[in-house]
Design a protein around this motif. Structure first.
Motif, short mmCIF file in Angstrom:
data_model
loop_
_atom_site.label_atom_id
_atom_site.label_comp_id
_atom_site.label_asym_id
_atom_site.label_seq_id
_atom_site.Cartn_x
_atom_site.Cartn_y
_atom_site.Cartn_z
N UNK A 64 9.25 -5.38 5.67
CA UNK A 64 8.22 -6.21 6.28
C UNK A 64 7.36 -5.37 7.23
N UNK A 65 8.01 -4.53 8.01
CA UNK A 65 7.27 -3.68 8.95
C UNK A 65 6.35 -2.71 8.20
N UNK A 66 6.80 -2.18 7.07
CA UNK A 66 5.95 -1.28 6.28
C UNK A 66 4.72 -2.01 5.76
N UNK A 67 4.91 -3.23 5.26
CA UNK A 67 3.78 -4.01 4.75
C UNK A 67 2.78 -4.30 5.87
N UNK A 68 3.28 -4.70 7.03
CA UNK A 68 2.39 -4.99 8.16
C UNK A 68 1.66 -3.72 8.60
N UNK A 69 2.35 -2.60 8.58
CA UNK A 69 1.72 -1.33 8.95
C UNK A 69 0.59 -0.98 7.99
N UNK A 70 0.80 -1.20 6.70
CA UNK A 70 -0.25 -0.92 5.72
C UNK A 70 -1.45 -1.84 5.94
N UNK A 74 -5.31 -0.58 7.01
CA UNK A 74 -6.56 -0.93 6.33
C UNK A 74 -7.53 -1.58 7.32
N UNK A 75 -7.04 -2.44 8.20
CA UNK A 75 -7.91 -3.06 9.19
C UNK A 75 -8.46 -2.01 10.15
N UNK A 76 -7.65 -1.05 10.54
CA UNK A 76 -8.09 0.01 11.44
C UNK A 76 -9.18 0.85 10.77
N UNK A 77 -9.03 1.12 9.50
CA UNK A 77 -10.04 1.89 8.77
C UNK A 77 -11.35 1.11 8.73
N UNK A 78 -11.30 -0.19 8.51
CA UNK A 78 -12.52 -1.01 8.51
C UNK A 78 -13.19 -0.98 9.88
N UNK A 79 -12.39 -1.07 10.95
CA UNK A 79 -12.94 -1.04 12.30
C UNK A 79 -13.58 0.31 12.59
N UNK A 80 -12.95 1.40 12.14
CA UNK A 80 -13.52 2.73 12.34
C UNK A 80 -14.87 2.86 11.65
N UNK A 81 -14.95 2.35 10.43
CA UNK A 81 -16.22 2.41 9.70
C UNK A 81 -17.29 1.59 10.41
N UNK A 82 -16.94 0.40 10.88
CA UNK A 82 -17.88 -0.45 11.59
C UNK A 82 -18.36 0.23 12.87
#
Length: 139
Positions: A64-70, A74-82
């Protein structure tokens, strides 16, 4: 001669009695060792039987922790692009604003100081080269 035979018999009997006593002590030591090892084996098996469900629960938690980390990655990558797009937009608007300010100040200085055209060209030339340098530095 009989006394020699009796003496040999007594020595052999004493040696064999001592040897059998050593074997008996060794046997008791082996039995104690076997009991100890059996006790350790039982303790290990009991511990593993109890810990197996706990290990499974822990593995589920790790999954579960691995899935949440993934998902968070992805959300962090979207925020970086924004944020990258926002920084570029602010940089572009800032440079446009500076250019408009310089153009406005040139218009005011040119209308007030018409006879001093040569000095303005030199200063405006140095300013324009400096602004190009600033634009290159921002990129």
């Amino acid at each position: 001669m009989i006394w020699i035979a009796i003496a040999i018999q007594l020595i052999l009997s004493a040696a064999l009695l001592w040897a059998s006593w050593q074997v008996w002590i060794f046997r008791n030591a082996l039995e104690a060792t076997v009991k100890t090892v059996d006790g350790w084996t039982d303790a290990c098996e009991n511990g593993l039987q109890v810990s197996t469900p706990s290990i499974e629960v822990a593995r589920g938690g790790v999954d579960i922790a691995r899935k949440q980390y993934q998902i968070l990655q992805s959300q962090l990558e979207k925020i970086r692009k924004l944020l990258s797009v926002l920084v570029r937009g602010v940089s572009f608007l800032g440079s446009r604003w500076q250019q408009s300010r310089k153009n406005a100040s040139k218009g005011v200085s040119n209308s007030l100081n018409k006879p001093v055209v040569k000095s303005n060209k030199k200063s405006s030339g140095s300013k324009s080269s400096g602004s190009k340098h600033n634009v290159k530095r921002r990129r």
